[in-house]
Scaffold this motif. Structure first.
Motif, PDB file in Angstrom:
ATOM      1  N   ILE A 633       0.863  -1.181   0.000  1.00 63.66           N
ATOM      2  CA  ILE A 633       0.000   0.000   0.000  1.00 63.66           C
ATOM      3  C   ILE A 633       0.901   1.232   0.000  1.00 63.66           C
ATOM      4  O   ILE A 633       1.650   1.469   0.957  1.00 63.66           O
ATOM      5  N   VAL A 634       0.843   2.012  -1.086  1.00 59.57           N
ATOM      6  CA  VAL A 634       1.639   3.236  -1.217  1.00 59.57           C
ATOM      7  C   VAL A 634       0.794   4.281  -1.927  1.00 59.57           C
ATOM      8  O   VAL A 634      -0.272   3.973  -2.477  1.00 59.57           O
ATOM      9  N   ILE A 643      -1.878   4.005   8.327  1.00 64.84           N
ATOM     10  CA  ILE A 643      -3.101   3.251   8.594  1.00 64.84           C
ATOM     11  C   ILE A 643      -3.406   3.423  10.076  1.00 64.84           C
ATOM     12  O   ILE A 643      -2.605   3.036  10.941  1.00 64.84           O
ATOM     13  N   VAL A 644      -4.570   4.042  10.368  1.00 67.05           N
ATOM     14  CA  VAL A 644      -4.906   4.430  11.731  1.00 67.05           C
ATOM     15  C   VAL A 644      -6.275   3.866  12.096  1.00 67.05           C
ATOM     16  O   VAL A 644      -7.219   3.924  11.293  1.00 67.05           O
ATOM     17  N   GLY A 645      -6.400   3.330  13.306  1.00 69.05           N
ATOM     18  CA  GLY A 645      -7.669   2.800  13.772  1.00 69.05           C
ATOM     19  C   GLY A 645      -8.627   3.900  14.186  1.00 69.05           C
ATOM     20  O   GLY A 645      -8.216   5.020  14.525  1.00 69.05           O
ATOM     21  N   THR A 646      -9.910   3.595  14.177  1.00 74.17           N
ATOM     22  CA  THR A 646     -10.908   4.573  14.610  1.00 74.17           C
ATOM     23  C   THR A 646     -10.748   4.919  16.084  1.00 74.17           C
ATOM     24  O   THR A 646     -11.235   5.960  16.541  1.00 74.17           O
ATOM     25  N   TYR A 651      -1.470   1.781  13.183  1.00 76.65           N
ATOM     26  CA  TYR A 651      -0.986   0.478  12.736  1.00 76.65           C
ATOM     27  C   TYR A 651       0.229   0.621  11.827  1.00 76.65           C
ATOM     28  O   TYR A 651       1.159  -0.197  11.883  1.00 76.65           O
ATOM     29  N   VAL A 652       0.208   1.641  10.959  1.00 78.35           N
ATOM     30  CA  VAL A 652       1.336   1.920  10.073  1.00 78.35           C
ATOM     31  C   VAL A 652       1.580   3.423  10.102  1.00 78.35           C
ATOM     32  O   VAL A 652       0.659   4.216   9.872  1.00 78.35           O
ATOM     33  N   GLU A 653       2.818   3.813  10.403  1.00 78.42           N
ATOM     34  CA  GLU A 653       3.201   5.228  10.375  1.00 78.42           C
ATOM     35  C   GLU A 653       3.798   5.512   9.007  1.00 78.42           C
ATOM     36  O   GLU A 653       4.909   5.080   8.690  1.00 78.42           O
ATOM     37  N   GLY A 654       3.050   6.215   8.164  1.00 85.70           N
ATOM     38  CA  GLY A 654       3.495   6.434   6.799  1.00 85.70           C
ATOM     39  C   GLY A 654       4.116   7.789   6.574  1.00 85.70           C
ATOM     40  O   GLY A 654       4.098   8.665   7.445  1.00 85.70           O
ATOM     41  N   THR A 655       4.659   7.974   5.373  1.00 88.50           N
ATOM     42  CA  THR A 655       5.248   9.247   4.970  1.00 88.50           C
ATOM     43  C   THR A 655       4.372   9.997   3.974  1.00 88.50           C
ATOM     44  O   THR A 655       4.682  11.123   3.597  1.00 88.50           O
ATOM     45  N   TYR A 658      -1.628  11.044   2.830  1.00 81.60           N
ATOM     46  CA  TYR A 658      -2.915  10.365   2.932  1.00 81.60           C
ATOM     47  C   TYR A 658      -2.946   9.433   4.133  1.00 81.60           C
ATOM     48  O   TYR A 658      -1.920   8.874   4.548  1.00 81.60           O
ATOM     49  N   THR A 659      -4.170   9.236   4.663  1.00 85.90           N
ATOM     50  CA  THR A 659      -4.379   8.329   5.793  1.00 85.90           C
ATOM     51  C   THR A 659      -5.532   7.382   5.483  1.00 85.90           C
ATOM     52  O   THR A 659      -6.562   7.800   4.929  1.00 85.90           O
ATOM     53  N   ILE A 660      -5.366   6.124   5.848  1.00 89.60           N
ATOM     54  CA  ILE A 660      -6.439   5.136   5.758  1.00 89.60           C
ATOM     55  C   ILE A 660      -6.954   4.897   7.173  1.00 89.60           C
ATOM     56  O   ILE A 660      -6.191   4.506   8.065  1.00 89.60           O
TER      57      ILE A 660
END
Length: 667
Positions: A633-634, A643-646, A651-655, A658-660
């Motif tokens: 997923i990129v 990727i962040v929970g409600t 769950y995933v700290e991205g660069t 955008y956020t899922i």
């Protein structure tokens, strides 16, 4: 045996009942007028409508509303015969500034009747070269026989179809097999050819029945024509019907298979071959050829169907009245035949009930409305090979099915629909198509309704739906349930392997008010410039009444196998979506929770599973219920997406920017 005959087409009449209701208020603003509209609220004494105009079976709503109060003398009826507009010009009257009324005196019209004397028809019987008896009856005015005045001649067949069509008179093997010319056991057709039972069943015989409609038959979303007397009192309320051109608007037809008889230029009820003939049918709602039994082969011939007086409508759509070639029993084989139809309801080749048709190497062209190219209904079965089919009317899909469903197997050929409301494939049956070119120039490519399926292999599919104010969105392929009764409620299935899909306008896949299954494998997809969405799984506020707003979501399963996809996935909480990406699939888009058609919302969800070989390229902030990611997923720049929970869990700290957002996550 073959006959030239004239038969009556019987349609059921729905008697109007009267309602004893409270209230005697009149709406004097519309005195002596008929107005059209869609119901927005119902009370014990009447209802409220949004007023519109009604033309060509379509209601176009305006901004004006009207409160309708019924009275003791108000009568109610159901629009019959294919959803044609009630009498009047179809325009909403201009509301006057000052309501003026005047009394009118009823004039008594004296009806006169006269008896008619039946004319006897003498049938002459003569021997033909194949010892087949031929019975001649009086031909309707305008009907033409072949040049010699006789029914087409030919040798009695040995039961074999033209080469390459069906070996030894048997249907192809497989799930769609028809044993010895009979409809498949699961086709839903009864022994007498009546429509099958279930939600898609044509109503029981209404020929002599009276059905009393009341205010309780009117609900939010019902489209009505309201007629006022000279004092502004509501005189009558007519519930408007719908046909395929209205994309399955509820209501309308009350005719059953038991009410239908056919008028045919030539009828065959025993084995026969027609070869090298030119046949012209000009009768009103007439079949050029009707097969009721036996094995009949028509080859190397030209058949035309021309009539300015034919009516088309539901009897043509549901039962084949007026189709150029129709089989209701036995087997009809058509090989190297040119079929030209210029009559309403003049489908090319139609299989109904126990009828089985084989159509190969033929050219079919139809010009008018409700005139599909190849057509099944009522459990009929049709096999087509290497045909060229073009339709030009409304509600005239090149590959068409209707109430009661059936089975169609198509291999090769070109199928083009040019009319408004005419998809390349209109599916209320189980249809399998391979190696064909399928094009709709004025409608979506595919429409599947209810418990039916379409399987495409190595086909080239193109659609061009026009934008309409009645629709929430524009789509290229739709799986839905209209509630019209044309199909049984259940899972709609679209499966495509290889080939290509092209959308000229709108989004790609749309499903609403039904269970649905999509399977897409290695299909080359070309998107419209707007590409509103790749997949939309939501409720709807469609003006044709596809379920109850706020409760009409979809329950969708979507599987992508080695499939490249572009566009957003739109869902809502009155729907469910389970999407799986496998075998190197790639999605470029975002998941969007759009609650605009979800009313108060619900417990719906959107779940996505990505296998180790597949990739999601994220193009915007996304919302999912559950995400299982074993792949990549990129974003479009290759950055990792957060990727962040409600509940705030990261769950995933991205660069990526955008956020899922998810309720559940697994990797």
């Amino acid at each position: 045996m073959r006959k030239r005959l004239t038969a009556l087409m019987m349609t059921a009449a729905l008697a109007c009942g009267s309602l004893i209701a409270c209230g005697s208020d009149s709406t004097t603003a519309y005195a002596s007028e008929t107005i059209y509209g869609e119901v927005t609220a119902v009370s014990d004494t009447g209802f409220t409508i949004t007023v519109g105009t009604y033309e060509n079976n379509e209601l176009t709503l305006g901004e004006e509303t009207a409160d309708i109060t019924v009275n003791d003398d108000t009568t109610y009826s159901m629009a019959m015969g294919g959803g044609e507009a009630p009498s009047g010009d179809g325009e909403a009257p201009t509301k006057p500034d000052d309501a003026a009324t005047e009394e009118s005196t009823d004039e008594t019209t004296e009806e006169t009747t006269e008896e008619t004397t039946d004319e006897e028809t003498t049938e002459d019987t003569e021997d033909s070269s194949d010892d087949t008896a031929m019975t001649e009856a009086t031909v309707e005015a305008g009907s033409e026989a072949p040049a010699d005045g006789e029914a087409p001649s030919g040798d009695k067949p040995d039961g074999e179809a033209p080469s390459g069509d069906k070996p030894e008179g048997e249907a192809p093997s497989g799930d769609g097999e028809a044993a010895e010319g009979e409809a498949p056991a699961d086709s839903g057709a009864s022994a007498d050819g009546e429509a099958p039972s279930g939600d898609g069943e044509a109503p029981a015989d209404m020929g002599d029945a009276q059905t009393e409609l009341t205010l309780s038959d009117i609900e939010v979303g019902t489209q009505v024509a309201v007629t006022f007397d000279a004092d502004g009192n509501v005189e009558s309320v007519e519930i408007l019907g719908g046909t395929q051109s209205a994309m399955g608007q509820p209501g309308g037809n009350m005719t059953s298979a038991a009410d239908i008889t056919y008028s045919a230029l030539y009828e065959y009820n025993a084995d026969e071959t027609v070869e090298g003939e030119s046949i012209a049918s000009t009768g009103t709602d007439e079949n050029a050829i009707l097969v009721t039994d036996g094995e009949v082969t028509v080859k190397d011939s030209t058949i035309t169907r021309t009539s300015d007086d034919s009516t088309g409508g539901d009897n043509s759509s549901f039962y084949g009245v007026g189709a150029t070639l129709l089989t209701t029993g036995g087997t009809l084989t058509v090989d190297n035949v040119t079929i030209d139809s210029d009559a309403a309801g003049g489908a090319g080749v139609y299989a109904y009930g126990d009828g089985v048709a084989y159509v190969s190497n033929s050219t079919i062209t139809t010009q008018q409305n409700t005139s599909g190219g190849i057509h099944v209904a009522g459990g009929g079965t049709l096999y087509a090979n290497d045909n060229t089919v073009e339709t030009n009317g409304e509600s005239s899909a090149a590959i068409r099915s209707d109430r009661g469903g059936g089975t169609m197997v198509v291999d090769g050929g070109t199928y083009t629909s040019n009319g408004t409301g005419s998809p390349a494939v209109y599916c209320t049956a189980d249809i399998t198509i391979s190696n064909a070119t399928l094009t709709a120039t004025g409608a979506e490519a595919v429409c599947i309704e209810g418990l039916n399926s379409l399987t495409l292999t190595d086909c080239d599919l193109t659609g061009n739906i026009p934008t309409s104010e009645q629709n929430d969105c524009d789509w290229n392929i739709i799986l839905y349930q209209s509630m019209s009764g044309d199909s049984e409620v259940g899972n709609s299935t679209f499966s495509m392997t290889g080939g290509s899909i092209t959308a000229k306008n709108g989004g790609m896949f749309y499903t609403t008010n039904t269970e649905s299954t999509f399977v897409l494998e290695n299909v080359d997809i070309t998107y419209a410039d707007e590409n509103d969405f790749f997949l939309k799984v939501t409720g709807n506020a469609n003006q044709r009444g596809w379920g109850t707003s706020g409760e009409n979501g979809a329950q969708c399963s979507f599987t992508a196998i080695n499939q490249e996809m572009e566009g957003d996935i739109i869902w809502d909480t009155i729907s469910t979506l389970d999407m799986e990406m496998t075998d190197g699939s790639v999605l470029t888009g975002a998941f969007i929770d759009d609650e605009s058609a979800a009313g108060n919302g619900g417990d719906g969800y959107a779940n996505l599973t990505i296998d180790s070989s597949s990739k999601w390229i994220v193009t915007g902030d996304s919302v999912l219920t559950s995400l299982t990611n074993n792949g990549t997923i990129v974003d479009e720049d290759g950055n990792t997406v957060s990727i962040v929970g409600t509940d705030g869990t990261v769950y995933v700290e991205g660069t990526s920017s955008y956020t899922i957002t998810v309720s559940e996550y697994a990797d």
